[in-house]
Each structure stands twice: as C-alpha cells, then as structure tokens.
Scaffold this motif. Structure first.
Motif, PDB file in Angstrom:
ATOM      1  N   GLN A   8       0.836  -1.146   0.020  1.00  0.00           N
ATOM      2  CA  GLN A   8      -0.234   0.236  -0.057  1.00  0.00           C
ATOM      3  C   GLN A   8       1.008   1.147  -0.137  1.00  0.00           C
ATOM      4  OE1 GLN A   8      -2.165  -0.104   3.641  1.00  0.00           O
ATOM      5  NE2 GLN A   8      -4.197  -1.059   2.411  1.00  0.00           N
ATOM      6  N   ILE A   9       1.849   1.221   0.993  1.00  0.00           N
ATOM      7  CA  ILE A   9       2.905   2.305   1.027  1.00  0.00           C
ATOM      8  C   ILE A   9       3.471   2.418  -0.555  1.00  0.00           C
ATOM      9  CG2 ILE A   9       4.958   3.349   2.166  1.00  0.00           C
ATOM     10  CD1 ILE A   9       3.852   1.755   4.711  1.00  0.00           C
ATOM     11  N   SER A  10       3.815   1.364  -1.010  1.00  0.00           N
ATOM     12  CA  SER A  10       4.693   1.405  -2.274  1.00  0.00           C
ATOM     13  C   SER A  10       3.703   2.102  -3.467  1.00  0.00           C
ATOM     14  CB  SER A  10       5.201   0.342  -2.724  1.00  0.00           C
ATOM     15  OG  SER A  10       5.728   0.023  -3.746  1.00  0.00           O
ATOM     16  N   ASP A  11       2.262   1.521  -3.476  1.00  0.00           N
ATOM     17  CA  ASP A  11       1.419   2.263  -4.406  1.00  0.00           C
ATOM     18  C   ASP A  11       1.347   3.619  -4.153  1.00  0.00           C
ATOM     19  OD1 ASP A  11       1.408  -0.303  -5.500  1.00  0.00           O
ATOM     20  OD2 ASP A  11      -0.635  -0.831  -4.565  1.00  0.00           O
ATOM     21  N   ALA A  12       1.165   4.169  -2.930  1.00  0.00           N
ATOM     22  CA  ALA A  12       0.826   5.444  -2.478  1.00  0.00           C
ATOM     23  C   ALA A  12       2.206   6.534  -3.042  1.00  0.00           C
ATOM     24  CB  ALA A  12       0.759   5.757  -0.952  1.00  0.00           C
ATOM     25  N   VAL A  13       3.268   5.893  -2.914  1.00  0.00           N
ATOM     26  CA  VAL A  13       4.663   6.352  -3.464  1.00  0.00           C
ATOM     27  C   VAL A  13       4.369   6.774  -4.902  1.00  0.00           C
ATOM     28  CG1 VAL A  13       7.107   6.342  -3.949  1.00  0.00           C
ATOM     29  CG2 VAL A  13       6.314   5.843  -1.813  1.00  0.00           C
ATOM     30  N   LYS A  14       4.056   5.633  -5.789  1.00  0.00           N
ATOM     31  CA  LYS A  14       3.966   5.740  -7.159  1.00  0.00           C
ATOM     32  C   LYS A  14       2.776   6.811  -7.731  1.00  0.00           C
ATOM     33  CE  LYS A  14       5.301   0.986  -7.709  1.00  0.00           C
ATOM     34  NZ  LYS A  14       4.758  -0.453  -7.847  1.00  0.00           N
ATOM     35  N   ALA A  16       1.747   9.351  -5.653  1.00  0.00           N
ATOM     36  CA  ALA A  16       2.478  10.911  -5.141  1.00  0.00           C
ATOM     37  C   ALA A  16       3.352  11.082  -6.349  1.00  0.00           C
ATOM     38  CB  ALA A  16       3.120  10.536  -3.822  1.00  0.00           C
ATOM     39  N   MET A  17       4.160  10.274  -6.875  1.00  0.00           N
ATOM     40  CA  MET A  17       5.050  10.549  -8.131  1.00  0.00           C
ATOM     41  C   MET A  17       4.271  11.312  -9.157  1.00  0.00           C
ATOM     42  SD  MET A  17       7.567   7.408  -7.726  1.00  0.00           S
ATOM     43  CE  MET A  17       9.177   7.854  -8.240  1.00  0.00           C
ATOM     44  N   ARG A  18       3.304  10.306  -9.607  1.00  0.00           N
ATOM     45  CA  ARG A  18       2.488  10.805 -10.801  1.00  0.00           C
ATOM     46  C   ARG A  18       1.704  12.026 -10.608  1.00  0.00           C
ATOM     47  NH1 ARG A  18       0.618   5.335 -10.329  1.00  0.00           N
ATOM     48  NH2 ARG A  18       2.029   4.068 -11.565  1.00  0.00           N
ATOM     49  N   ALA A  19       1.232  12.386  -9.218  1.00  0.00           N
ATOM     50  CA  ALA A  19       0.438  13.745  -9.077  1.00  0.00           C
ATOM     51  C   ALA A  19       1.733  14.787  -8.622  1.00  0.00           C
ATOM     52  CB  ALA A  19      -0.293  13.227  -7.856  1.00  0.00           C
ATOM     53  N   HIS A  20       3.006  14.429  -8.614  1.00  0.00           N
ATOM     54  CA  HIS A  20       3.841  15.317  -8.558  1.00  0.00           C
ATOM     55  C   HIS A  20       3.546  16.180  -7.017  1.00  0.00           C
ATOM     56  CE1 HIS A  20       5.544  15.229 -12.477  1.00  0.00           C
ATOM     57  NE2 HIS A  20       4.390  15.233 -12.755  1.00  0.00           N
ATOM     58  N   SER A  22       4.999  16.769  -3.858  1.00  0.00           N
ATOM     59  CA  SER A  22       6.338  16.417  -3.335  1.00  0.00           C
ATOM     60  C   SER A  22       6.361  16.263  -1.718  1.00  0.00           C
ATOM     61  CB  SER A  22       7.327  17.712  -3.561  1.00  0.00           C
ATOM     62  OG  SER A  22       6.682  18.965  -3.244  1.00  0.00           O
ATOM     63  N   LEU A  23       5.412  16.769  -1.109  1.00  0.00           N
ATOM     64  CA  LEU A  23       5.210  16.682   0.495  1.00  0.00           C
ATOM     65  C   LEU A  23       4.891  15.155   0.577  1.00  0.00           C
ATOM     66  CD1 LEU A  23       5.358  17.899   3.283  1.00  0.00           C
ATOM     67  CD2 LEU A  23       2.764  18.126   2.695  1.00  0.00           C
ATOM     68  N   ARG A  24       3.982  14.604  -0.096  1.00  0.00           N
ATOM     69  CA  ARG A  24       3.223  13.133   0.160  1.00  0.00           C
ATOM     70  C   ARG A  24       4.407  12.293  -0.168  1.00  0.00           C
ATOM     71  NH1 ARG A  24      -1.050  10.815   1.421  1.00  0.00           N
ATOM     72  NH2 ARG A  24      -1.604   8.918   0.450  1.00  0.00           N
ATOM     73  N   LEU A  25       5.255  12.603  -1.447  1.00  0.00           N
ATOM     74  CA  LEU A  25       6.270  11.768  -1.849  1.00  0.00           C
ATOM     75  C   LEU A  25       7.370  11.722  -0.673  1.00  0.00           C
ATOM     76  CD1 LEU A  25       7.465   9.957  -4.116  1.00  0.00           C
ATOM     77  CD2 LEU A  25       8.182  12.068  -5.031  1.00  0.00           C
ATOM     78  N   GLY A  26       7.900  12.746  -0.434  1.00  0.00           N
ATOM     79  CA  GLY A  26       9.003  12.883   0.773  1.00  0.00           C
ATOM     80  C   GLY A  26       8.458  12.147   1.893  1.00  0.00           C
ATOM     81  N   THR A  27       7.338  12.333   2.486  1.00  0.00           N
ATOM     82  CA  THR A  27       7.042  11.679   3.591  1.00  0.00           C
ATOM     83  C   THR A  27       7.143  10.133   3.515  1.00  0.00           C
ATOM     84  OG1 THR A  27       5.688  13.495   4.286  1.00  0.00           O
ATOM     85  CG2 THR A  27       5.038  11.642   5.471  1.00  0.00           C
ATOM     86  N   LEU A  28       6.357   9.721   2.424  1.00  0.00           N
ATOM     87  CA  LEU A  28       6.312   8.183   2.052  1.00  0.00           C
ATOM     88  C   LEU A  28       7.697   7.735   1.991  1.00  0.00           C
ATOM     89  CD1 LEU A  28       3.110   8.156   0.124  1.00  0.00           C
ATOM     90  CD2 LEU A  28       3.283   7.504   2.345  1.00  0.00           C
ATOM     91  N   ARG A  29       8.624   8.402   1.135  1.00  0.00           N
ATOM     92  CA  ARG A  29      10.105   7.802   1.115  1.00  0.00           C
ATOM     93  C   ARG A  29      10.600   7.645   2.419  1.00  0.00           C
ATOM     94  NH1 ARG A  29      11.866  10.691  -4.724  1.00  0.00           N
ATOM     95  NH2 ARG A  29      11.167   8.944  -5.935  1.00  0.00           N
TER      96      ARG A  29
END
Length: 153
Positions: A8-14, A16-20, A22-29
């Motif tokens: 689920q976390i991996s899917d959320a990262v993907k 967030a990447m597609r949606a650009h 950055s806050l969500r992507l950074g937090t999930l990474r």
C-alpha cells in the motif's frame, strides 16, 4: 517489502510521483527508508505489525516536533509536520473511540487485579495489555496518562 501494508505504501509512493505531490512523496519515502532500515538491522522482512510500529513511531516524532515548533513560534514548520503526520495516519487503522479506550483500560485493570497486581507495580502489565489491544488505534502516551491518573486514585 511484500506485505499488504508495505505494498500500500509503495502504491502510494507511485501515486504521489504521478501527481507531483512532493510533500506526500517525501514523507512516504522517509517511511519506506525507515522500513528498509528495520529490515536491514534485523535481517528480516518486517510484517504489517512491525510496519505499524514504525508508522506509530514516526507519528509520535511528528507530534513532538509540532510541539517544539509551536513553542518556538515556527508555525510554518509546525504546519508541515502536521501535514506529514496526516499522511502517515492514513496508513494506521481507524482510531479507537474514547469509549473503546476506557473499556480497554477497565479490562486491563480487571486482569491486573485478578493477577494480584496493584498500584504502580501493575502499570507495566496494564500498559503491555493495552498496547496489544490498542496498537495503532490510540495515542499510547495519552492512554498511559489515563492509566496513571486511575492508578493514583
């Protein structure tokens, strides 16, 4: 990371990447890095329970940072920490209601009493039981404060 929560976390990262986002992507990474660190440190693949513990720890860190930033008058940093905490909370189970927490505390006290534990000595046993019952569903610091208040009469 092959467990349900990890995927689920991996899917959320993907996403967030597609949606650009950055806050969500950074937090999930950062969350993925913490999970990977646990896997490397313990040489085992973390299961959902271990991942939940990591998320809870990160939420607690954000909560402490928010308090520190607010006391220093840095509302912009506090707001960013709050946003990160909200992202992390999406992966935690639904929070327990105050009534559920109170019922769990009563049950833990009853079990401790049935085992002959009283007062401060019972604190560890009560909190261990509550941690199992409310894992990921309640702020354990607040629960601990309620238990201490009840123990002190």
């Amino acid at each position: 990371m092959s467990t349900g929560l990890a995927s689920q976390i991996s899917d959320a990262v993907k996403t967030a990447m597609r949606a650009h986002d950055s806050l969500r992507l950074g937090t999930l990474r950062l969350l993925q890095a913490a999970i990977k660190q646990k896997a490397v440190d313990e040489r085992v693949e973390p299961d959902d329970a271990a991942i939940l513990a990591i998320i809870e720890k990160q939420v607690k860190q954000r909560r402490e940072s928010i308090a520190a930033f607010e006391s220093a008058g840095r509302t912009d940093s506090a707001n960013q920490e709050r946003a990160e905490m909200d992202i992390l909370k999406e992966f935690l189970p639904q929070g327990a209601s105050p009534e559920e927490i109170a019922a769990a505390i009563e049950a833990a006290f009853a079990q401790a009493a049935s085992q002959g534990q009283q007062g401060g000595a019972a604190m560890g046993a009560i909190m261990a039981q509550l941690k199992k019952a409310l894992a990921g569903r309640a702020d354990m610091a607040a629960v601990s404060a309620q238990v201490r208040t009840k123990l002190n009469g």
